[in-house]
Design an enzyme around this catalytic site. Structure first.
Site, PDB file in Angstrom:
ATOM      1  N   LYS A  83       0.855  -1.186   0.000  1.00 28.61           N
ATOM      2  CA  LYS A  83       0.000   0.000   0.000  1.00 28.61           C
ATOM      3  C   LYS A  83       0.891   1.236   0.000  1.00 28.61           C
ATOM      4  CE  LYS A  83      -4.418  -0.250   2.355  1.00 28.61           C
ATOM      5  NZ  LYS A  83      -5.054  -0.105   3.674  1.00 28.61           N
TER       6      LYS A  83
HETATM    7  C1  E4P Z   1      -8.250   0.737   3.598  1.00 31.06           C
HETATM    8  O1  E4P Z   1      -7.559  -0.099   3.061  1.00 31.06           O
HETATM    9  C2  E4P Z   1      -8.128   1.174   5.005  1.00 31.06           C
HETATM   10  O2  E4P Z   1      -7.479   0.176   5.746  1.00 31.06           O
HETATM   11  C3  E4P Z   1      -9.446   1.388   5.689  1.00 31.06           C
HETATM   12  O3  E4P Z   1     -10.543   1.048   4.870  1.00 31.06           O
HETATM   13  C4  E4P Z   1      -9.557   2.676   6.426  1.00 31.06           C
HETATM   14  O4  E4P Z   1     -10.827   2.766   7.008  1.00 31.06           O
HETATM   15  P1  E4P Z   1     -11.200   3.706   8.237  1.00 31.06           P
HETATM   16  O5  E4P Z   1     -11.652   5.016   7.686  1.00 31.06           O
HETATM   17  O6  E4P Z   1     -12.328   2.983   8.912  1.00 31.06           O
HETATM   18  O7  E4P Z   1      -9.970   3.815   9.097  1.00 31.06           O
END
Ligand code: E4P
Length: 214
Positions: A83
Site C-alpha cells: 500500500k
Molecule cells: C483501507 O484499506 C483502510 O485500511 C481502511 O478502509 C480505512 O478505514 P477507516 O476510515 O475505517 O480507518
C-alpha cells in the site's frame, strides 16, 4: 465482486476465511498497531491464512525510501500487495514498483484525479475512502462512481477497492456501481448476511418442525 476483510486481526481473518467467501485482506498502520504480534510475524501469518492478496502499508515518505521498503514488504510473502499513499512521491514509487512487478494498492484516495494518476503510474489497485468522506459531509460513494466511470472510459485494468466502509449499504452501492472490491471491517462483514426476518423465519420453522409427526 471480491470481498476483502479490513483488519490485521488473525482471529477475525480465520473466522471470515471459514465462511468461504473471503478474497483478501487489507491492513494499515492503525490496524496493525492494535495487534500484539511482531509486525513481520503477523503479516506472514495473515498471508498464510488468506489465499488472496494482503495489502501491507509502506510508511516511508520519499520515493527513494518507499521503493526499498516496498521490496522488503513484498519479500514477506507471495501474496503481499504494497500500500502506497497517493502523492507525488507515491506516484514516483508506484511507477518503479509496477515496472518491477510489485503490485501496489494506492491508498488514501479522496478525489477521482488521484485515482487516475495512480492508474496511469501502474497501480494494481486504488482505494477510495468512502466513510472518511461521508464523515466530513461529502458523498463517498459518488467518488467511487466517478472512478469506476473514468477507468471504464479508458480501459484501465486498475481495480477499485472501496475502503473505509462503515455499513452494508456502502457495499450494496459499491456492487451496483460495479466496483471490483469492497474491503470491509469485520462488524459490517457479519451484517452482510444477517436479516431479522431470516432469524424470525428460522425460529418459526424450527418451532413448527417440533409439531411434525415424525
Ligand atoms: C483501507 O484499506 C483502510 O485500511 C481502511 O478502509 C480505512 O478505514 P477507516 O476510515 O475505517 O480507518
Amino acid at each position: 465482486m471480491k470481498f476483502f476483510l479490513d483488519t490485521a486481526n488473525l482471529g477475525q481473518i480465520a473466522e471470515a476465511a471459514s465462511w468461504g467467501i473471503l478474497d483478501g485482506v487489507t491492513t494499515n498502520p492503525t490496524l496493525v498497531s492494535r495487534e500484539d504480534e511482531p509486525f513481520e510475524v503477523l503479516i506472514k501469518k495473515i498471508c498464510e491464512t488468506v489465499p488472496g492478496p494482503v495489502s501491507v502499508e509502506s510508511v516511508a515518505t520519499k520515493a527513494e525510501d518507499i521503493i526499498p521498503e516496498a521490496r522488503e514488504l513484498a519479500r514477506l510473502a507471495d501474496n503481499v500487495v504494497v500500500k502506497v499513499p497517493i502523492n507525488i512521491e507515491g506516484l514516483k514509487a508506484i511507477k518503479v514498483l509496477a515496472q518491477e512487478g510489485i503490485p501496489v494498492n494506492t491508498t488514501l484516495i479522496f478525489n477521482p484525479m488521484q485515482a487516475l494518476m495512480a492508474a496511469k503510474a501502474g497501480a494494481r489497485y486504488v482505494s477510495p475512502f468512502v466513510g472518511r468522506l461521508d464523515d466530513i459531509g461529502h458523498d463517498g460513494m459518488e467518488l467511487v462512481d466517478q472512478i469506476v466511470t473514468i477507468f471504464n472510459n479508458y480501459g484501465f485494468e486498475t481495480e477499485v477497492i472501496v475502503a473505509s466502509i462503515r455499513h452494508p449499504l456502502h457495499v450494496i452501492e459499491a456492487a451496483l456501481m460495479g466496483a471490483d472490491i469492497a474491503t470491509i471491517p469485520f462488524g459490517a462483514f457479519e451484517k452482510l448476511v444477517q436479516h431479522p426476518l431470516t432469524d424470525i423465519g428460522m425460529e418459526k420453522f424450527l418451532k413448527d418442525w417440533e409439531k411434525v409427526n415424525r
